[in-house]
Enzyme design. Structure first.
Site, short mmCIF file in Angstrom:
data_model
loop_
_atom_site.label_atom_id
_atom_site.label_comp_id
_atom_site.label_asym_id
_atom_site.label_seq_id
_atom_site.Cartn_x
_atom_site.Cartn_y
_atom_site.Cartn_z
N ALA A 71 -42.37 12.98 4.99
CA ALA A 71 -42.48 11.27 5.14
C ALA A 71 -42.69 11.02 6.15
CB ALA A 71 -40.57 10.76 4.88
N GLY A 114 -39.62 15.31 2.66
CA GLY A 114 -39.56 14.74 1.34
C GLY A 114 -41.17 15.40 0.87
N GLU A 117 -39.72 18.29 -1.09
CA GLU A 117 -38.46 17.20 -1.77
C GLU A 117 -40.12 17.00 -3.45
OE1 GLU A 117 -34.94 15.45 0.84
OE2 GLU A 117 -36.97 14.57 0.51
N GLU A 137 -35.54 17.54 8.52
CA GLU A 137 -35.40 16.48 8.72
C GLU A 137 -33.84 16.35 9.97
OE1 GLU A 137 -35.49 17.12 6.05
OE2 GLU A 137 -36.52 15.87 5.20
#
Ligand code: DAK
Length: 263
Positions: A71, A114, A117, A137
């Site tokens: 992200a 992300g 993911e 993260e």
């Protein structure tokens, strides 16, 4: 549909002829970091493709250096807790997960947070041998938020998922293959080509059977074994209500290639 986006490229040349569309993440300066706008563009594209009867398979890819490095950290740093709650990313991820047709992730380079993911939310991952996977993260003082403790754990098991999510350590394409996270490791320069070959193999199958198999496999993550087996059986019976089932079996007996119509 106008495929002119800010953060992704959509190649729909093979949509009418082969049913295949390639979506390329295109924020190379930030290693394809996934800001909300990028996710939105992907989801809007998928939803448009879902409405298009020609669509069979989607390929999602990045560039040689990164599939996506997670992200967008700059965007996250600028956001307040209330922004997080109101954030439409939650609904965008849900909509991504609801796309009913196969998505092949063609991954090279960094596939982190992300980005990892997102790749795990695809149906199969083809990885270039330079790929680096991980859930870093923890290095930022946050937790994974879109499957990095769930799909990851269910795919590679608790011990290894805990190891990687708690240390933030990256792992290679070869390790990802050994852990069952990716289906094939190929030389980096051939990743997209390989993904296209795989997409082509899927695209000539019965489109309804593709959908039903995807639905059944996802159910293996979401339901009990009993419920999953029930859904699998229901989907199996459903195929017998379709011309494609007759065509597939007829073609086998007549020793010819089936011509599926999608109903
Ligand atoms: N966001 C923003 N910018 C990024 C970025 C990212 N994730 N990753 C890299 N960049 C930028 C760098 O800041 C740098 O920008 P400039 O300095 O050139 O302006 C440029 O991309 C090139 O990066 P580096 O210079 O760092 O390149 P290196 O080759 O040296 O290192 C690296 C590559 C991938 C090891 C490094 O860039 C890195 O560690 N990147 C961060 C990886 C990371 O921590 N990813 C996890 C982010 S958190 C949720 C859904 C999802 C998520 C959360 C919630 N909900 C639905 C609730 C997901 C969270 C995350 O993914």
């Amino acid at each position: 549909m106008n495929w002119d986006f800010e953060n992704i490229l959509v190649d729909s040349k093979a949509l009418e002829s082969e049913g295949i569309v390639t979506i390329t993440l295109n924020r190379p300066k930030v290693l394809n970091a996934l800001n909300t706008q990028t996710l939105k563009e992907i989801v809007l594209t998928l939803e448009e493709l879902e409405r298009n009867n020609a669509t069979r398979v989607v390929i999602l890819t990045g560039n040689d250096k990164a599939f996506a490095a997670g992200a967008d950290i700059a965007q996250m740093l600028a956001s307040e807790p209330s922004d997080q709650i109101k954030d439409e990313r939650e609904s965008l991820w849900r909509r991504f997960n609801q796309f009913p047709l196969p998505i092949v992730a063609a991954v090279n380079g960094f596939c982190l947070g992300g980005g990892h993911e997102l790749a795990m939310a695809c149906d199969t991952i083809i990885a270039g041998d330079n790929s680096k996977f991980g859930q870093p993260e923890i290095n930022l003082g946050i937790t994974p938020g879109a499957g990095g403790t769930q799909r990851f754990t269910r795919t590679i098991g608790k011990a290894k998922a805990s190891y990687y999510a708690l240390t933030g350590e990256m792992f290679s394409a070869e390790q990802a293959f050994e852990m069952g996270l990716v289906s094939k490791v190929v030389p980096t320069r051939t990743t997209l080509k390989e993904a296209r070959e795989i997409a082509k193999k899927m695209a000539v199958k019965s489109p309804m059977a593709l959908r039903l198999i995807k639905e059944s496999i996802i159910a293996a993550f979401n339901t009990t074994l009993d419920e999953g087996l029930r859904l699998e059986r229901r989907n199996f019976y459903l195929t017998f209500s379709m011309d494609d089932q007759k065509e597939g079996m007829q073609a086998f007996l007549e020793k010819r290639k089936p011509q599926y119509k999608g109903h």
